[in-house]
Design a protein around this motif. Structure first.
Motif, PDB file in Angstrom:
ATOM      1  N   LYS A  84       0.828  -1.208   0.000  1.00  0.00           N
ATOM      2  CA  LYS A  84       0.000   0.000   0.000  1.00  0.00           C
ATOM      3  C   LYS A  84       0.860   1.255   0.000  1.00  0.00           C
ATOM      4  CE  LYS A  84      -4.279  -1.581   2.207  1.00  0.00           C
ATOM      5  NZ  LYS A  84      -5.184  -1.382   3.378  1.00  0.00           N
ATOM      6  N   ALA A  85       1.809   1.291   0.893  1.00  0.00           N
ATOM      7  CA  ALA A  85       2.707   2.441   1.023  1.00  0.00           C
ATOM      8  C   ALA A  85       3.905   1.995   1.833  1.00  0.00           C
ATOM      9  CB  ALA A  85       2.000   3.615   1.720  1.00  0.00           C
ATOM     10  N   PRO A  86       5.049   2.663   1.676  1.00  0.00           N
ATOM     11  CA  PRO A  86       6.210   2.298   2.510  1.00  0.00           C
ATOM     12  C   PRO A  86       5.842   2.388   3.989  1.00  0.00           C
ATOM     13  CG  PRO A  86       6.862   3.782   0.748  1.00  0.00           C
ATOM     14  CD  PRO A  86       5.367   3.747   0.721  1.00  0.00           C
ATOM     15  N   PRO A  87       6.155   1.352   4.757  1.00  0.00           N
ATOM     16  CA  PRO A  87       5.776   1.379   6.174  1.00  0.00           C
ATOM     17  C   PRO A  87       6.613   2.372   6.973  1.00  0.00           C
ATOM     18  CG  PRO A  87       7.134  -0.530   5.710  1.00  0.00           C
ATOM     19  CD  PRO A  87       6.864   0.129   4.384  1.00  0.00           C
ATOM     20  N   ALA A  88       6.015   2.850   8.047  1.00  0.00           N
ATOM     21  CA  ALA A  88       6.763   3.705   8.971  1.00  0.00           C
ATOM     22  C   ALA A  88       7.814   2.856   9.681  1.00  0.00           C
ATOM     23  CB  ALA A  88       5.805   4.332   9.977  1.00  0.00           C
ATOM     24  N   PRO A  89       8.866   3.475  10.173  1.00  0.00           N
ATOM     25  CA  PRO A  89       9.905   2.700  10.881  1.00  0.00           C
ATOM     26  C   PRO A  89       9.309   1.856  12.002  1.00  0.00           C
ATOM     27  CG  PRO A  89      10.647   4.938  10.501  1.00  0.00           C
ATOM     28  CD  PRO A  89       9.210   4.906  10.087  1.00  0.00           C
ATOM     29  N   GLY A  90       9.678   0.569  12.007  1.00  0.00           N
ATOM     30  CA  GLY A  90       9.201  -0.331  13.045  1.00  0.00           C
ATOM     31  C   GLY A  90       7.850  -0.951  12.771  1.00  0.00           C
ATOM     32  N   GLU A  91       7.184  -0.559  11.680  1.00  0.00           N
ATOM     33  CA  GLU A  91       5.876  -1.113  11.355  1.00  0.00           C
ATOM     34  C   GLU A  91       5.991  -2.092  10.188  1.00  0.00           C
ATOM     35  OE1 GLU A  91       2.960   1.851  10.648  1.00  0.00           O
ATOM     36  OE2 GLU A  91       3.023   2.660  12.695  1.00  0.00           O
ATOM     37  N   ARG A  92       5.066  -3.058  10.168  1.00  0.00           N
ATOM     38  CA  ARG A  92       5.038  -4.015   9.068  1.00  0.00           C
ATOM     39  C   ARG A  92       4.313  -3.403   7.868  1.00  0.00           C
ATOM     40  NH1 ARG A  92       3.493  -9.905  11.755  1.00  0.00           N
ATOM     41  NH2 ARG A  92       5.374 -10.110  13.055  1.00  0.00           N
ATOM     42  N   PRO A  93       4.759  -3.742   6.662  1.00  0.00           N
ATOM     43  CA  PRO A  93       4.070  -3.216   5.483  1.00  0.00           C
ATOM     44  C   PRO A  93       2.663  -3.817   5.347  1.00  0.00           C
ATOM     45  CG  PRO A  93       5.708  -4.844   4.846  1.00  0.00           C
ATOM     46  CD  PRO A  93       5.900  -4.600   6.316  1.00  0.00           C
ATOM     47  N   GLU A  94       1.774  -3.054   4.751  1.00  0.00           N
ATOM     48  CA  GLU A  94       0.431  -3.532   4.453  1.00  0.00           C
ATOM     49  C   GLU A  94       0.305  -3.729   2.948  1.00  0.00           C
ATOM     50  OE1 GLU A  94      -2.652  -1.134   6.051  1.00  0.00           O
ATOM     51  OE2 GLU A  94      -1.860  -1.156   8.096  1.00  0.00           O
ATOM     52  N   PHE A  95      -0.480  -4.743   2.580  1.00  0.00           N
ATOM     53  CA  PHE A  95      -0.607  -5.085   1.168  1.00  0.00           C
ATOM     54  C   PHE A  95      -2.058  -5.012   0.734  1.00  0.00           C
ATOM     55  CE2 PHE A  95       3.384  -6.916   2.458  1.00  0.00           C
ATOM     56  CZ  PHE A  95       4.205  -6.782   1.356  1.00  0.00           C
TER      57      PHE A  95
END
Length: 261
Positions: A84-95
């Protein structure tokens, strides 16, 4: 040997392109064509679109001309998740999946469309390439975009078996382990059933396989009678495994496989 006309769908995907390239290397044996959505991608990969038909597997009518006169269909289409978008630091990416590209539409209904169109066209053998993990509802790939992609693939496999039995069309279902972009032809291949190789692979080897080896399994399945009406999982031993005997004769490999899911 009679020339087999073969249509490869998903032929601009990373594995589908390898299958079509291998078939085109044997014009004395296969009259091969690709089916894809993007003319630009086909031109880029193959330098020509002369051996291609273009359409959308979610629109069954676009398959009719491509399947005319075909003896074999190789299904290599698959829904593709995107971040969806580059994840914030420490967060998992969403698809997510593109509009109209959810696994239910592509990996289930889209494959049903191909199977039905192939049977109507008089195709004799359908080879369906899927993925291991379809028995595991909580497999991580099913969570991507809430798509349940492996579950829908498994449902399509069941449809193919039932349709094949009802119509007399032969099927081969190849469920690959994790796909590697590494050279083929240098590993021993292992076959199994019901995702056992995901958790009980010999010596704890990773349940993976090079795309090039999957492509070779497809080509050999089109050649070998013992691959017909079989469904199986396939992985490889690591390259240079001291216990490995590189798979070069595929008839014994297919002889280890069984019908049904």
């Amino acid at each position: 040997m009679a020339l087999k006309q073969v249509l490869v769908t998903g032929a601009t995907g990373r594995t589908g392109a390898l299958v079509l390239q291998k078939l085109l290397q044997h014009p004395e044996e296969f009259n091969a064509f690709g089916f894809a959505r993007s003319q630009a991608k086909a031109q880029d990969l193959f330098g020509s679109v002369d051996r291609f038909f273009f359409g959308d597997i979610t629109a069954k009518d676009t398959l009719t001309a491509a399947l005319e006169g075909c003896h074999c269909l190789v299904i290599l289409t698959s829904a593709t998740p995107r971040m969806k978008a580059p994840p914030a630091p420490g967060e998992r990416p969403e698809f997510e999946f593109e509009p109209g590209g959810m696994p239910e539409a592509v990996d289930y209904q889209g494959q049903i469309n191909q199977i039905d169109a192939a049977i109507a066209a008089g195709v004799q053998h359908i080879v369906l390439v899927g993925s291991m993990g379809g028995t595991q509802e909580n497999h991580p790939l099913n969570k991507l975009g809430q798509g349940n992609i492996l579950i829908w693939k498994r449902k399509a496999e069941a449809y193919l078996i039932d349709a094949g039995i009802g119509s007399g069309v032969d099927y081969t279902i190849i469920r690959a382990g994790g796909l590697l972009d590494q050279p083929g032809g240098v590993r021993e291949l292992l076959v199994g059933k019901d995702d056992v190789l995901l958790t009980q692979a010999p010596n704890g080897i990773a349940p993976s396989i090079p795309r090039a080896d999957v492509a070779e399994v497809v080509v050999q399945a089109l050649r070998c009678p013992t691959a017909k009406n079989k469904a199986f999982d396939v992985i490889s031993k690591p390259e240079n495994d001291a216990t490995a005997i590189v798979t070069t004769d595929f008839a014994p490999l297919f002889a280890q496989t069984t019908p049904d899911l």
